[in-house]
Design a protein around this motif. Structure first.
Motif, PDB file in Angstrom:
ATOM      1  N   ALA A   1      -0.124  19.728  18.789  1.00 35.72           N
ATOM      2  CA  ALA A   1       0.492  20.908  19.396  1.00 35.72           C
ATOM      3  C   ALA A   1      -0.284  22.149  19.006  1.00 35.72           C
ATOM      4  N   HIS A   2      -0.250  23.122  19.907  1.00 37.71           N
ATOM      5  CA  HIS A   2      -0.770  24.462  19.615  1.00 37.71           C
ATOM      6  C   HIS A   2       0.239  25.426  20.201  1.00 37.71           C
ATOM      7  N   GLY A   3       0.950  26.128  19.335  1.00 34.40           N
ATOM      8  CA  GLY A   3       2.007  27.005  19.824  1.00 34.40           C
ATOM      9  C   GLY A   3       3.075  26.200  20.538  1.00 34.40           C
ATOM     10  N   LYS A   4       3.384  26.615  21.761  1.00 36.37           N
ATOM     11  CA  LYS A   4       4.418  25.948  22.547  1.00 36.37           C
ATOM     12  C   LYS A   4       3.832  24.921  23.515  1.00 36.37           C
ATOM     13  N   HIS A   5       2.599  24.508  23.270  1.00 38.40           N
ATOM     14  CA  HIS A   5       1.904  23.550  24.133  1.00 38.40           C
ATOM     15  C   HIS A   5       1.700  22.231  23.397  1.00 38.40           C
ATOM     16  N   LEU A   6       1.927  21.127  24.101  1.00 38.95           N
ATOM     17  CA  LEU A   6       1.739  19.788  23.561  1.00 38.95           C
ATOM     18  C   LEU A   6       0.587  19.121  24.298  1.00 38.95           C
TER      19      LEU A   6
END
Length: 266
Positions: free
Chosen positions: A47-52
């Protein structure tokens, strides 16, 4: 909208259940190009921030952004018939996972995935995060720190709950311009976010209240809210501040509800 700790928690779960083995991927809803990754080995989930990101290889990375309505449901085998609009279904050796209602669910190559990540600020939950980059953007801006903390190009993963709570915990007026945020204050807020968000990954909810302000020590009832967790100001408008007793205030700022104590955060 789920905050960053939720996506990191999902990434860890999917890494544990599916990584290193072939995964059967389908789209019962028919709105996702599942055939591009069906039967391939999942290299890793991150994940990076609110992204998977589900990485199947340099030419096939499933990118998911849950948005306001997206949800994953997880269950052990055997697989049941799809219920509702299932955008993506993953089936592994022991579990299966359904994704419904995401803002984004698509297959990218490594360059396209990198382009998304390059648009994001540092993530307090990532080991490769560079808090200096966030501070450089904050200190150059006249926008309020409350707005900047929610800007995913400045800081990735922080949402409305962590925003309100970290500002309270450091006695920061939400309307303080970014160019008036000292380096000392920023370092303290960043370190606090790292601790709070790691705890969120571990327990699956957001708790920001210090031990001495928890219900059993203050003789108050536990918080009952669909968001869960003990918080100082988030969604507590009209209630007394735990520290000073002043009524917690709310207002709309940049299309989101802001919560703060006018005394503790004067």
């Amino acid at each position: 909208m789920p905050e960053g700790h939720t996506l990191h928690r999902l990434a860890r779960l999917h890494q544990r259940r599916y990584a290193g083995r072939p995964v059967s991927v389908s789209s019962p809803q028919g709105r996702f190009a599942a055939a591009l990754v069906d039967g391939r080995r999942l290299v890793r989930a991150e994940a990076h921030g609110k992204h998977l990101f589900h990485v199947y290889g340099p030419d096939a990375i499933v990118h998911v952004h849950l948005g306001l309505y997206g949800t994953f449901t997880e269950a052990p085998l055997p697989v049941l018939l799809p219920v509702g609009q299932v955008r993506m279904r993953m089936v592994g050796e022991t579990h299966w996972t359904d994704l419904r209602g995401p803002t984004a669910c698509d297959v990218l190559n490594s360059a396209e995935a990198k382009a998304i990540r390059d648009r994001l600020g540092p993530d307090p939950l990532r080991r490769d995060a560079k808090p200096d980059l966030a501070y450089e953007r904050i200190v150059r801006s006249r926008q309020s720190i409350a707005v900047l903390l929610m800007d995913q190009s400045v800081l990735a993963g922080v949402g409305n709950v962590y925003r309100a709570e970290v500002l309270f915990r450091h006695n920061v007026n939400p309307l303080l311009p970014g160019n008036q945020v000292s380096r000392e204050l920023w370092d303290a807020m960043w370190d606090d976010l790292v601790v709070l968000m790691k705890d969120g990954v571990k327990v699956g909810r957001i708790d920001t209240v210090r031990r001495e302000h928890m219900p059993k020590f203050m003789g108050r009832a536990p918080r009952t809210d669909r968001h869960g967790g003990e918080v100082y100001v988030y969604r507590r408008a009209g209630q007394p501040c735990f520290l000073c007793g002043t009524e917690v205030l709310t207002r709309e700022l940049a299309a989101r509800n802001l919560f703060w104590c006018p005394v503790c955060q004067a």
